[in-house]
Motif scaffolding. Sequence first.
Motif, mmCIF file in Angstrom:
data_model
loop_
_atom_site.group_PDB
_atom_site.id
_atom_site.type_symbol
_atom_site.label_atom_id
_atom_site.label_comp_id
_atom_site.label_asym_id
_atom_site.label_seq_id
_atom_site.Cartn_x
_atom_site.Cartn_y
_atom_site.Cartn_z
ATOM 1 N N ALA A 120 30.910 2.584 10.839
ATOM 2 C CA ALA A 120 29.684 3.202 10.336
ATOM 3 C C ALA A 120 29.465 2.751 8.902
ATOM 4 N N ILE A 121 28.202 2.613 8.534
ATOM 5 C CA ILE A 121 27.906 2.253 7.161
ATOM 6 C C ILE A 121 27.777 3.534 6.356
ATOM 7 N N ALA A 122 28.716 3.733 5.492
ATOM 8 C CA ALA A 122 28.696 4.966 4.712
ATOM 9 C C ALA A 122 27.744 4.822 3.550
ATOM 10 N N ARG B 173 18.017 10.022 2.856
ATOM 11 C CA ARG B 173 18.617 10.437 4.130
ATOM 12 C C ARG B 173 17.751 9.948 5.291
ATOM 13 N N ASN B 174 16.445 10.031 5.112
ATOM 14 C CA ASN B 174 15.551 9.539 6.171
ATOM 15 C C ASN B 174 15.714 8.035 6.372
ATOM 16 N N ILE C 51 18.436 6.307 6.085
ATOM 17 C CA ILE C 51 19.647 6.100 6.886
ATOM 18 C C ILE C 51 19.420 6.568 8.320
ATOM 19 N N ALA C 52 18.685 7.663 8.472
ATOM 20 C CA ALA C 52 18.405 8.161 9.821
ATOM 21 C C ALA C 52 17.639 7.119 10.626
ATOM 22 N N ARG D 145 17.614 3.942 10.101
ATOM 23 C CA ARG D 145 18.509 2.812 10.321
ATOM 24 C C ARG D 145 19.465 3.094 11.490
ATOM 25 N N ASP D 146 20.064 4.274 11.496
ATOM 26 C CA ASP D 146 21.120 4.539 12.467
ATOM 27 C C ASP D 146 20.594 4.892 13.848
ATOM 28 N N ASN D 147 19.465 5.552 13.919
ATOM 29 C CA ASN D 147 18.920 5.891 15.239
ATOM 30 C C ASN D 147 17.452 6.271 15.112
ATOM 31 N N THR E 22 15.015 6.578 17.297
ATOM 32 C CA THR E 22 14.464 7.580 18.217
ATOM 33 C C THR E 22 14.856 8.985 17.783
ATOM 34 N N ALA E 23 16.132 9.150 17.466
ATOM 35 C CA ALA E 23 16.583 10.476 17.041
ATOM 36 C C ALA E 23 15.871 10.892 15.762
ATOM 37 N N ALA E 24 15.663 9.930 14.862
ATOM 38 C CA ALA E 24 14.971 10.241 13.616
ATOM 39 C C ALA E 24 13.558 10.741 13.902
ATOM 40 N N ARG E 25 12.870 10.043 14.804
ATOM 41 C CA ARG E 25 11.499 10.442 15.129
ATOM 42 C C ARG E 25 11.490 11.838 15.743
ATOM 43 N N GLN F 82 6.482 12.383 17.339
ATOM 44 C CA GLN F 82 6.521 12.625 15.910
ATOM 45 C C GLN F 82 6.259 14.101 15.562
ATOM 46 N N PHE G 298 20.912 14.108 22.991
ATOM 47 C CA PHE G 298 20.838 12.923 23.843
ATOM 48 C C PHE G 298 22.099 12.790 24.697
ATOM 49 N N PHE H 153 23.463 10.121 13.315
ATOM 50 C CA PHE H 153 23.326 9.125 12.265
ATOM 51 C C PHE H 153 24.731 8.859 11.747
ATOM 52 N N ARG H 154 25.306 7.759 12.214
ATOM 53 C CA ARG H 154 26.731 7.513 12.015
ATOM 54 C C ARG H 154 27.112 7.374 10.552
ATOM 55 N N GLY H 155 26.186 6.877 9.755
ATOM 56 C CA GLY H 155 26.503 6.636 8.356
ATOM 57 C C GLY H 155 26.280 7.844 7.458
ATOM 58 N N LEU H 156 25.845 8.956 8.032
ATOM 59 C CA LEU H 156 25.674 10.173 7.238
ATOM 60 C C LEU H 156 26.823 11.126 7.526
ATOM 61 N N LEU I 141 32.217 11.518 7.898
ATOM 62 C CA LEU I 141 31.145 10.701 8.457
ATOM 63 C C LEU I 141 31.032 11.010 9.943
#
Lengths: 349, 307
Positions: free
Chosen positions: A3-5, A197-198, A200-201, A203-205, A207-210, B118, B129, B135-138, B193
Amino acid sequence: MSAIASDLPHSHFPARWAVTLALLAIAYVGVPLLGSSYLFEAILLPFLALSLAGVGLNILTGYAGQVSLGSAAFMAVGAFAAYNFNLRVDGLPLIASIVLAGFAAAAIGLVFGLPSLRLKGFYLAVSTLAAQFFVQWALTKFSWFSNDSASGVIDAPALSVAGFVFEGPVGRYYFALNVVAALTFLSYRLVNSQTGRNFIAVRDNETAARIIGVQVLKTKLLAFAVSSFIMGIAGVLWAFAYLRTVEPAGFNLDRSFQILFIVIIGGLASIRGAFFGAALIVVFPLLLSRLGSFLLGDVFDSGVLDMTQRIVLGVLIILFLILEPDGLVALWHRVRKRIGTALRRSRSQ
Amino acid sequence: MHAMTFAFGGLGSAPFPPDVQEHLVGLDRSSRADETPSSDAATNENSVLDLVGVRLSFGGVVALSDIDLSVGRGEILAIIGPNGAGKSSIINVISGVYRPDRGRVRLSGRDHTQVPTQALARHGVARTFQNLALFRGLSVLDNVVAGRAYRTRSSFIGQIAGSGQARAEQVDARDRAARVLGFLHLSHVGDRLAGTLPYGLQKRVELARALVAEPKILLLDEPMAGMTATEKNEMADFVRAARDTLGTTVVLIEHDIGVVMGLSDRVVVLDYGRKIADGTPDEVQANQRVIDAYLGVAPENDDGEGI
Ligand SMILES: Nc1ncnc2c1ncn2[C@@H]1O[C@H](COP(=O)(O)OP(=O)(O)OP(=O)(O)O)[C@@H](O)[C@H]1O
Ligand SMILES: [Mg+2]
């Protein structure tokens, strides 16, 4: 995949600020006392400009996950915009020209960020190449941008702020340092905010972010705009403080790759990683040339040096991608942890 | 595994502040082009979520055919069925990830051909899911804080400058996230993380991220897949507690029949994209078609594969 911290989620506050303050003290007081003009001209000025560009790209690529190969284009937009604002708007303070140049770069970044709404990864990276080629073409083609100078190479204006002129290598170093410190601080605030934070959200996922209500499109475009703003100002520093001339040639695809390497080697999604990466990229060729001429003498001419640089750098990047995908910053954390444990152990004995 | 070492105590205590209902009522419902006030008298008066004649296909594969479904307020509805039956597709249609070929989804009093993803959180819908979508990096805490994203009003300038609004939002989101983490016994991993946690804990963090939004409707796609029996029971208790304290309506996909029968008020059975049964756990269990299609053939699927 690891994971990218984001920057240092675990370290405690006072220690972190102590390190930052110490570095600032060294940068503002220590270095100017000791450094030679070679150090400023050949190392510190390009280091500062490239670090800032790295911070800008890291916000876009490291945090928001949007790959870009157009960094140098946004730097070029910044440099030329600042030059033209300064040239054509009477009585506009230099600082205002620079800020406006940042906005100009942000606007161009926004336009070339539009494909990110549909494209991802490799395809997006290729589409950002369009920015690279278009901007360079436009700046070369329309001599108006270079004030119709015959050679296309123009002198940068003096760095004067409120009547005070930052002159000489040390003066220009202070100017660049102020700008870099201020923008780095703001970037740090940004990546630790809800918006960061958004990023990274997304970036990481995505669909989940939306689903949780992140405005994904807005977030991506904001990342492009903010990142281009910072890279634009990095371009101003590159041209005004380091090279002292404004020319399109220096902002070519090689430069874009260089900044991408800075971010990868330094560590994605880390503000301080950009500084590590830039330090390596700037210092490494100098060390290599010293070492080369020391070992091989005259055989090691500039052609050989250039080739060796490319080869060693390429190998280095591959090694980093394989062995330390989180970059120098991860290495640094590990070393610090080791030292910490060693200290604690020796203290408890 | 450390996930199992916690006591079940405190589940009944309210994890959310008393102003929860206020927030639920105050959810912003901006109207969109894609939605029209519902005029369908046939849908249940008491329902908060309805699917009417939903059909979905991928190329030649029909994932859902003519699905009618209505979910009552505060109900825990389980959807079961063999692999590929179309369970996840239902949740993806409800959350707007998929656009159905035909049919409508009725949500908070409005009909949608495609639910606007949205605006989903603002409509009071949260989901998890089947495959982990953290969010793996958070950090775990930040993942859960991100679940409040739909409430953020401050601009990024305000956030950089540390405006009062931005700070208040941040503090509020952190408080709520910390409470939800406590509720789900995740406080001890708040700084980790998210990507570094064991699978079962990650599933629970996803639940936390959904719950922190204080949803009216919670869609859970195999929240217990890959868990041990103890972890499953614990998870079931969390889901029940969320319903009991918040009045949340729950739509749940789960392969473990034991868990399903114990937890749900109603069970819907899918097979090849069709609804073949809809009733109380006891009714469904006694249904011959269900036994033929599902219960008798593949009693359990723990590996959690699929989309
Ligand atoms: N994005 C997609 N693209 C193509 N086909 C899909 C897609 N999503 C689902 N399908 C197909 O639709 C059908 C239903 O899939 P769905 O994921 O809804 O099943 P499921 O009941 O959730 O199965 P499982 O228990 O394995 O999770 C399957 O045949 C699947 O292959
Ligand atoms: Mg599924």
